[in-house]
Design an enzyme around this catalytic site. Structure first.
Site, PDB file in Angstrom:
ATOM      1  N   ASP A  62      21.582  12.759 -16.365  1.00  0.00           N
ATOM      2  CA  ASP A  62      21.535  14.193 -16.050  1.00  0.00           C
ATOM      3  C   ASP A  62      20.619  14.927 -17.030  1.00  0.00           C
ATOM      4  OD1 ASP A  62      22.116  16.421 -14.537  1.00  0.00           O
ATOM      5  OD2 ASP A  62      23.906  16.948 -15.657  1.00  0.00           O
ATOM      6  N   GLY A  77      28.272  29.202 -21.976  1.00  0.00           N
ATOM      7  CA  GLY A  77      27.814  28.706 -20.683  1.00  0.00           C
ATOM      8  C   GLY A  77      28.949  28.039 -19.932  1.00  0.00           C
TER       9      GLY A  77
END
Length: 605
Positions: free
Chosen positions: A412, A294
């Site tokens: 986050d 990713g």
């Protein structure tokens, strides 16, 4: 590619003969492929977080990617000098060109094969054999057939024109005639290729191996007593000291410009394992694009395997990112002090020159969003598994907020930052944006708002204020996503200008929560649990901080330790202003304006 196509890639061979088609029936991607004017083939994907196209795959990456660079019977490896070499039993066809770096003429066999000897001299001699080559990119133009591996070997050996074979359980038998073109040597697991050689060449190869082993063993036996002390006291000690000094220098620079607690003294990080760049490069096949798991805001993440067989995930700081250094150091300093079953474990780090990397335990099922929002995988997450994930995330957050040695705000929390292990247990990851609170500190303010819109609490997104309740808000959004199976961002084009929170609130008031629940998990026996989780989700996403529960209270609510839940008020962000509706915009202006003069007050956060 691997023979197991984990992304739903299918290959189908259709008429006319020679035409093959690649299908992505389950892939949830937006991409296109372009051939640039410089001759590069690039795959460009759309990244929602950056709101832009990015290059995720390109070729050629080096000379080995250029077709036939090493010629017939030559193999390429970008990590050796020269990059081309001949297969065992072969030698350069034109040594003069080879020495000048022109490898296109390739290699030729040193000894004739059995069939060739019979045709020329009538001498049969000993039967040919096969030299095994591991971790190879297979040559071009194979002839495929069904059958077992042993049958594949026998068929190749009985055919005078067959020069090599390979076998893969999902593909079958592959045989080659003529010249072998476009081979590479890889460092991670790849195909096994068997090269046909004359029996005398196999004897030569065996003798070479015996001689090399004998020389190595003899050398080690003679010198081990002399160098043992030096290797351990000098080489290893000095190398480790140098790496530690580099790491500590970086951390000292960071701590001087950051207000961190005394517990985060860099000297206390000396127990963190250090890996060198060469180890990590070899483990990830030199950060090959096929090993990329990713791409975060500042760091790509690669899958790798260490020499002892342990699988790892390597987070590599982007050299172009000025902001990434701060996040990197923050994560090193935080995670090295944290241990919890629902937090991703840090195995070590690497700080060498411009290279800065974190090494994590590898999560085979990757992130929660890869399951939750994928039609082909979401069925694997039944309600019991989803509720277990919810509980695990809440335990991890409670540890960060209250039970760890430090008091940490994640800032986050989202589905892509929740990783899943082999048994689909959740682990919170990516603490690059996290912040530490002092013992009596309840909230803080920043002028640099980081995180992901849609998961941010109102006070943080608009005023830069964050606290434990900011993470609670993000948890509430994530909880509603898990129950509904829908992304928070999937409502951007909704005709009623609703968000996920607005859609859930509308159905809640209509007493129609069944319409909100993911059909994959919708069962009558779980209706009370669904309602409880949605209620808790609403309480977490309340507009005002004081109305949101703490994570300890959230856990009590989820586990029914608190039986009667408070009725939620209208959550934040339940509606979104429709920018394309001029009438709505005009009405809004009429409501807000008091005269014909508009005064803008500039106030720093």
């Amino acid at each position: 590619m691997n023979s197991v196509y984990v992304d739903g890639i299918e290959i189908e061979i259709n008429d006319p003969p020679g035409n093959s088609y690649v299908f992505y029936p389950f892939a949830n991607v937006t991409m296109f492929v372009v051939l640039t004017s410089q001759g590069f083939l690039e795959e460009r994907d759309w990244f929602d977080e950056e709101d832009d196209w990015g290059v995720s795959f390109w070729r050629p990456k080096n000379d080995c990617d250029i077709y036939g660079w090493c010629g017939p019977f030559g193999t390429c490896s970008s990590e050796q000098k020269p990059i081309c070499s001949c297969l065992g039993g072969f030698e350069p066809m034109n040594m003069e060109e080879w020495n000048r770096g022109n490898f296109t003429s390739g290699c030729v066999g040193r000894k004739p094969l059995q069939c060739e000897r019979m045709n020329k001299t009538g001498n049969v001699g000993k039967e040919d054999g096969f030299l095994k080559l591991d971790k190879m990119k297979l040559p071009d133009f194979p002839e495929r057939s069904s059958g077992l591996e042993d049958e594949c070997r026998v068929h190749c050996l009985s055919n005078c024109s067959c020069v090599a074979y390979a076998y893969d359980a999902s593909i079958g038998c592959m045989k080659w005639r003529g010249s072998l073109i476009d081979m590479q040597k890889f460092f991670l697991e790849a195909a096994v290729l068997y090269i046909r050689l004359a029996h005398s060449e196999l004897d030569t190869e065996d003798k070479k191996v015996v001689i090399i082993i004998a020389v190595i063993v003899g050398t080690i036996t003679i010198t081990i007593c002399a160098i043992f002390s030096w290797r351990w006291t000098v080489k290893r000690g000095v190398t480790k000291a140098k790496r530690m000094m580099l790491q500590l220098d970086e951390l000292q620079v960071y701590t001087k410009r950051s207000s961190v607690p005394e517990i985060m003294n860099p000297s206390k990080l000396q127990d963190l394992p250090l890996l060198n760049f060469e180890e990590l490069a070899a483990a990830t096949n030199w950060f090959h694009i096929m090993n990329k798991l990713g791409q975060g805001g500042f760091c790509p993440v690669y899958r790798g395997k260490l020499r002892d067989g342990q699988e790892i995930a390597v987070k590599r700081l982007s050299k172009e990112s000025g902001q990434g250094l701060e996040e990197f150091m923050n994560e090193v300093m935080l995670i090295s002090k944290l241990q919890h079953r629902n937090l991703v474990r840090l195995l070590g780090c690497c700080v060498e020159g411009e290279e800065k990397m974190l090494i994590y335990e590898y999560m085979p099922n990757q992130s929660l969003d890869a399951f939750l929002f994928d039609p082909s995988k979401e069925k694997l997450l039944d309600w019991r598994k989803r509720f277990n994930i919810v509980e695990g995330i809440s335990r991890g957050l409670l540890y960060l907020h209250r039970d760890s040695r430090l008091r940490i705000i994640h800032r986050d929390l989202k589905a892509s930052n929740i990783l899943l292990d082999e048994e689909l247990n959740p682990k919170i990851s990516d603490l690059g944006m996290a912040r530490i609170f002092g013992g009596k500190q309840d909230q803080a303010k920043t002028i640099r708002v980081v995180g992901t819109y849609g998961y941010m609490s109102p006070e943080y997104a608009m005023h830069g204020q964050f606290s434990e309740k900011s993470d609670v808000f993000s948890f509430g959004v994530l909880l509603l996503e898990i129950v509904s199976g829908r992304r928070n961002t999937s409502f951007y084009h909704d005709e009623y200008s609703l968000t996920l929170l607005g859609y859930a609130w509308k159905l809640w008031n209509e007493n129609n929560i069944v319409a909100f629940i993911d059909p994959v998990i919708s069962e009558l026996r779980f209706q009370s649990e669904f309602r409880r989780c949605i209620n808790v989700g609403f309480l977490c996403v309340q507009e005002f901080v004081k109305d949101r529960p703490s994570m300890s209270t959230v856990m009590s609510m989820l586990n029914s330790e608190i039986v009667d839940l408070p009725a939620p008020k209208q959550p934040a962000f339940t509606e979104r202003q429709n920018a394309v509706d001029p009438e709505s915009s005009e009405q809004s202006q009429n409501r807000c304006s008091v005269n014909n003069v508009t005064i803008t007050v500039i106030e720093a956060r």
